[in-house]
Design a protein around this motif. Structure first.
Motif: not given
Length: 257
Positions: A27-42
Motif C-alpha cells: 500500500w501507498n497513499a495513491p493506491m489507498r485513494a484509488r481503491l476508495v474511488e473504485a469502490l465508490d464507483a462500483l
C-alpha cells in the motif's frame, strides 16, 4: 502513469485488482485513494451486485504497508496516515454489496486487515496471512481490532506480539479463509461465489451488511482514536523509522545474497 487499482465489470460482478505487483501490491497513499474511488464507483453502479477484490500477480494479495513511504513519517504525517486508513476502512464497511477477497499468496499487515474486512475469503494452500507489523516497528491497532472481532483475544495477542504468519490450513481452521481451492481456480471460485451472492435479494443483503457494521461501529471508532494516539507516540520516538530502515536493509541483503 501506473493504474494502482484495476477495475472491470463482468455481468453483475465488479472486479478490483490491487496493481503494484513489483512490490507485492504494498500500500501507498495513491493506491489507498484509488481503491476508495473504485469502490465508490462500483457501489453506485446499479448493475453491479457483488464485488471481488484481488491482487495482481501470483505472489501476493498484498504485502501490507510500503515501508518506503512510512519510514519518512513524523507524528503529524502518521496521524494523516491513520485518516487515510479510516476512509478506506469506512468505505469497505459501508458497502451495500457483498465483497469477496480472492487471495493469491501473501496477505500481510494492512492487506490482511483489508482481507478480513471483506465478507468472504477464498484462497489456496500457498496463502499465508498475518500481522507482522511489529517486526518493522509499526504498532498495531486496527489489526488487533478486526482480529479480536473474528478470532478472539488469545489468538489476537499471539499474532500481534509474535508477528508470525499463518499458513492456509490454520487460517481455514480458525475461520479466516472460508474456502480453499486449487491455486489456478481461486478467481474462478471467487467469481462463482460473487455471482451466487449477486443473485440474492438486494434489500436483505444491504440490511444484513448494515447490521454487521452497526454491531462493530463503536469498537471501530475507538480503535481509530487509539491508532492516532499510538502512532503519534511511536513516531515521536523515532523507533518506527529505525526499525523500518533495518528491515529494508535486511531484505535488500537477502535479495543480493
Amino acid at each position: 502513469m501506473q493504474a494502482f487499482v484495476l477495475s472491470e465489470v463482468r455481468g453483475p460482478v465488479g472486479i478490483l485488482t490491487l496493481n503494484r505487483p513489483e512490490v507485492l501490491n504494498a500500500w501507498n497513499a495513491p493506491m489507498r485513494a484509488r481503491l476508495v474511488e473504485a469502490l465508490d464507483a462500483l457501489e453506485a453502479n446499479e448493475t453491479v451486485r457483488a464485488i471481488v477484490l484481488t491482487g495482481a500477480g501470483d505472489r501476493a494479495f498484498g504485502a501490507g504497508q510500503d515501508l518506503n513511504e512510512t519510514k519518512t513519517f513524523d507524528p503529524d504525517r502518521a496521524e494523516l496516515w491513520m485518516g487515510e486508513w479510516e476512509r478506506l476502512y469506512d468505505r469497505l464497511r459501508s458497502l451495500s454489496k457483498p465483497l469477496i477477497a480472492a487471495l493469491n499468496g501473501v496477505a500481510a499487515g494492512s492487506a490482511f486487515q483489508v482481507a478480513l474486512l471483506c465478507d468472504l475469503r477464498i484462497g489456496h494452500d500457498g496463502v499465508t496471512m498475518g500481522q507482522p507489523e511489529i517486526n518493522s516497528g509499526i504498532a498495531s491497532v486496527t489489526g488487533p481490532w478486526i482480529m479480536r472481532e473474528m478470532i478472539g483475544i488469545a489468538r489476537t495477542i499471539d499474532l500481534t506480539l509474535t508477528g508470525r504468519m499463518m499458513d492456509a490450513d490454520e487460517c481455514f481452521r480458525i475461520g479466516l479463509i472460508n474456502r480453499i481451492v486449487a491455486k489456478e481456480t481461486v478467481m474462478e471460485a471467487a467469481l462463482a461465489l460473487a455471482t451466487e451472492l449477486a443473485g440474492k435479494p438486494p434489500v436483505a443483503m444491504r440490511l444484513n451488511k448494515a447490521r454487521f457494521r452497526e454491531v462493530t461501529e463503536e469498537s471501530f471508532r475507538e480503535c481509530l482514536k487509539a491508532g492516532i494516539r499510538n502512532q503519534r507516540e511511536a513516531y515521536a520516538t523515532g523507533e518506527p523509522a529505525r526499525m523500518m530502515e533495518e528491515f529494508l536493509a535486511k531484505r535488500a541483503a537477502r535479495k543480493t545474497a
